[in-house]
Design a protein around this motif. Structure first.
Motif, mmCIF file in Angstrom:
data_model
loop_
_atom_site.group_PDB
_atom_site.id
_atom_site.type_symbol
_atom_site.label_atom_id
_atom_site.label_comp_id
_atom_site.label_asym_id
_atom_site.label_seq_id
_atom_site.Cartn_x
_atom_site.Cartn_y
_atom_site.Cartn_z
ATOM 1 N N UNK A 204 0.855 -1.176 0.000
ATOM 2 C CA UNK A 204 0.000 0.000 0.000
ATOM 3 C C UNK A 204 0.893 1.227 0.000
ATOM 4 N N UNK A 205 0.495 2.240 -0.784
ATOM 5 C CA UNK A 205 1.223 3.500 -0.815
ATOM 6 C C UNK A 205 0.216 4.620 -0.963
ATOM 7 N N UNK A 206 0.693 5.845 -1.103
ATOM 8 C CA UNK A 206 -0.228 6.990 -1.133
ATOM 9 C C UNK A 206 -1.179 6.950 -2.331
ATOM 10 N N UNK A 207 -0.843 6.191 -3.364
ATOM 11 C CA UNK A 207 -1.671 6.170 -4.562
ATOM 12 C C UNK A 207 -2.642 5.005 -4.634
ATOM 13 N N UNK A 208 -2.423 3.962 -3.848
ATOM 14 C CA UNK A 208 -3.350 2.844 -3.943
ATOM 15 C C UNK A 208 -2.866 1.592 -3.229
ATOM 16 N N UNK A 209 -3.645 0.542 -3.442
ATOM 17 C CA UNK A 209 -3.415 -0.754 -2.806
ATOM 18 C C UNK A 209 -3.065 -1.767 -3.887
ATOM 19 N N UNK A 210 -2.024 -2.570 -3.649
ATOM 20 C CA UNK A 210 -1.643 -3.629 -4.579
ATOM 21 C C UNK A 210 -2.075 -4.958 -3.979
ATOM 22 N N UNK A 211 -2.796 -5.762 -4.773
ATOM 23 C CA UNK A 211 -3.252 -7.069 -4.314
ATOM 24 C C UNK A 211 -2.776 -8.132 -5.298
ATOM 25 N N UNK A 212 -2.674 -9.366 -4.810
ATOM 26 C CA UNK A 212 -2.452 -10.505 -5.685
ATOM 27 C C UNK A 212 -3.663 -11.422 -5.578
ATOM 28 N N UNK A 213 -3.944 -12.155 -6.670
ATOM 29 C CA UNK A 213 -5.094 -13.059 -6.661
ATOM 30 C C UNK A 213 -4.791 -14.227 -7.594
ATOM 31 N N UNK A 214 -5.588 -15.285 -7.448
ATOM 32 C CA UNK A 214 -5.360 -16.503 -8.219
ATOM 33 C C UNK A 214 -4.576 -17.508 -7.401
ATOM 34 N N UNK A 215 -4.414 -18.681 -7.960
ATOM 35 C CA UNK A 215 -3.719 -19.752 -7.251
ATOM 36 C C UNK A 215 -2.263 -19.830 -7.697
ATOM 37 N N UNK A 216 -1.391 -20.189 -6.743
ATOM 38 C CA UNK A 216 0.025 -20.357 -7.028
ATOM 39 C C UNK A 216 0.205 -21.498 -8.039
ATOM 40 N N UNK A 217 1.101 -21.411 -9.048
ATOM 41 C CA UNK A 217 2.017 -20.287 -9.264
ATOM 42 C C UNK A 217 1.458 -19.224 -10.208
ATOM 43 N N UNK A 218 0.220 -19.359 -10.626
ATOM 44 C CA UNK A 218 -0.355 -18.413 -11.584
ATOM 45 C C UNK A 218 -1.068 -17.265 -10.888
ATOM 46 N N UNK A 219 -0.388 -16.649 -9.921
ATOM 47 C CA UNK A 219 -1.006 -15.517 -9.240
ATOM 48 C C UNK A 219 -0.808 -14.249 -10.052
ATOM 49 N N UNK A 220 -1.798 -13.375 -10.006
ATOM 50 C CA UNK A 220 -1.772 -12.121 -10.752
ATOM 51 C C UNK A 220 -1.695 -10.960 -9.773
ATOM 52 N N UNK A 221 -1.257 -9.836 -10.286
ATOM 53 C CA UNK A 221 -1.112 -8.633 -9.463
ATOM 54 C C UNK A 221 -1.999 -7.531 -10.018
ATOM 55 N N UNK A 222 -2.632 -6.801 -9.118
ATOM 56 C CA UNK A 222 -3.561 -5.746 -9.514
ATOM 57 C C UNK A 222 -3.375 -4.552 -8.588
ATOM 58 N N UNK A 223 -3.332 -3.361 -9.176
ATOM 59 C CA UNK A 223 -3.267 -2.135 -8.374
ATOM 60 C C UNK A 223 -4.657 -1.508 -8.334
ATOM 61 N N UNK A 224 -5.132 -1.205 -7.126
ATOM 62 C CA UNK A 224 -6.403 -0.524 -6.911
ATOM 63 C C UNK A 224 -6.088 0.926 -6.556
ATOM 64 N N UNK A 225 -6.503 1.842 -7.411
ATOM 65 C CA UNK A 225 -6.143 3.252 -7.219
ATOM 66 C C UNK A 225 -7.067 3.926 -6.227
ATOM 67 N N UNK A 226 -6.487 4.729 -5.337
ATOM 68 C CA UNK A 226 -7.280 5.571 -4.460
ATOM 69 C C UNK A 226 -7.868 6.727 -5.270
ATOM 70 N N UNK A 227 -9.017 7.282 -4.826
ATOM 71 C CA UNK A 227 -9.590 8.435 -5.539
ATOM 72 C C UNK A 227 -8.634 9.618 -5.597
ATOM 73 N N UNK A 228 -7.852 9.803 -4.520
ATOM 74 C CA UNK A 228 -6.875 10.897 -4.451
ATOM 75 C C UNK A 228 -5.659 10.386 -3.680
ATOM 76 N N UNK A 229 -4.477 10.917 -3.953
ATOM 77 C CA UNK A 229 -3.308 10.509 -3.176
ATOM 78 C C UNK A 229 -3.515 10.796 -1.691
ATOM 79 N N UNK A 230 -3.099 9.858 -0.854
ATOM 80 C CA UNK A 230 -3.226 9.997 0.593
ATOM 81 C C UNK A 230 -2.081 10.862 1.103
ATOM 82 N N UNK A 231 -2.417 11.900 1.873
ATOM 83 C CA UNK A 231 -1.387 12.825 2.358
ATOM 84 C C UNK A 231 -0.811 12.420 3.699
ATOM 85 N N UNK A 232 -1.575 11.671 4.498
ATOM 86 C CA UNK A 232 -1.086 11.195 5.787
ATOM 87 C C UNK A 232 -1.927 9.990 6.196
ATOM 88 N N UNK A 233 -1.437 9.165 7.126
ATOM 89 C CA UNK A 233 -2.153 7.938 7.474
ATOM 90 C C UNK A 233 -3.589 8.157 7.916
#
Length: 254
Positions: A204-233
């Motif tokens: 997770x970073x100020x721009x979004x959340x990164x997730x993985x999905x699917x079964x090993x070893x064919x797991x995929x990666x997806x970035x979920x964008x936040x509506x706006x960059x996060x300025x603080x926690x």
């Protein structure tokens, strides 16, 4: 919050600033000296490096050339992903010329260091410890086998990611308490394209959340964008609201 292949993500300059902020272990290479050496460091608001060095150490000797003055150094910081399977932010290399701080400059640098990484050893600066500073003259980001040069001006203007200090805790909380909500959110958006297997937040970073999905070893990666960059926690809960709170169905009168 939405999945998208064209989302905004941290720039190379932001990644280098995040890696060198002072939360990760670092090595320093001193020109024409054996090494590298482990070093405690932080970056100030302008991105200049401060190094806290024991007086009795090989590094202190290396940083004090016989001719006096400053010395060329390279700081080397490798990312430590927050969990197994999490993608790495890469490796930062920043170089400049380090000089020892004294008097007023030393006192101010001690305060600047404490703002980022308070430690009791700062009370012994001037006796058991010394502070050195260097302005970044060159910055590079090594990632996925590629080395990118970062303009020093862009490096200085960038900001370290505000979520990096709490990233591990955020990911652990999502995995332990909100796994079903994250999985449901991703499956609703991927629809029939969603393969079987669990969805797991990995970064997770100020721009979004990164997730993985699917079964090993064919797991995929997806970035979920936040509506706006996060300025603080404190803004993270609102940014994650679309994921954690499924919208209620709208009932229309007959």
């Amino acid at each position: 919050m939405r999945p998208s292949p064209a989302v905004v993500r941290p720039s190379p300059a932001e990644l280098v600033r995040t890696l060198t902020a002072g939360r990760l272990p670092a090595l320093v290479h001193v020109a024409h000296r054996p090494g590298p050496h482990h070093v405690r460091h932080v970056t100030d608001q302008e991105g200049q490096l401060l190094m806290l060095v024991p007086v009795v150490s090989d590094l202190a000797v290396a940083l004090e050339p016989a001719t006096g003055g400053d010395v060329a150094v390279v700081l080397d910081v490798l990312d430590l992903p927050p969990g197994a399977g999490a993608p790495s932010l890469g490796r930062a290399w920043v170089s400049g010329r380090a000089s020892r701080l004294r008097d007023d400059a030393q006192r101010q640098a001690t305060l600047d260091f404490a703002d980022v990484a308070p430690t009791g050893d700062l009370l012994d600066v001037g006796t058991r410890f010394r502070l050195y500073r260097f302005e970044v003259a060159e910055a590079r980001l090594e990632r996925a086998g590629t080395v990118l040069r970062v303009d020093p001006g862009e490096y200085a203007a960038a900001e370290p990611d505000p979520l990096h200090p709490v990233e591990a805790q955020v990911l652990a909380d999502l995995a332990d308490h909100h796994g079903a909500e994250v999985t449901g959110y991703v499956r609703r958006h991927l629809g029939p394209a969603a393969p079987p297997g669990p969805v797991r937040p990995v970064r997770v970073d100020r721009y979004g959340l990164v997730v993985t999905y699917g079964r090993t070893p064919q797991r995929h990666q997806l970035r979920l964008a936040f509506p706006h960059p996060v300025r603080h926690p404190g803004e993270l809960a609102r940014a994650l609201h679309p994921v954690l709170c499924r919208p209620r169905p709208v009932h229309t009168p007959d």
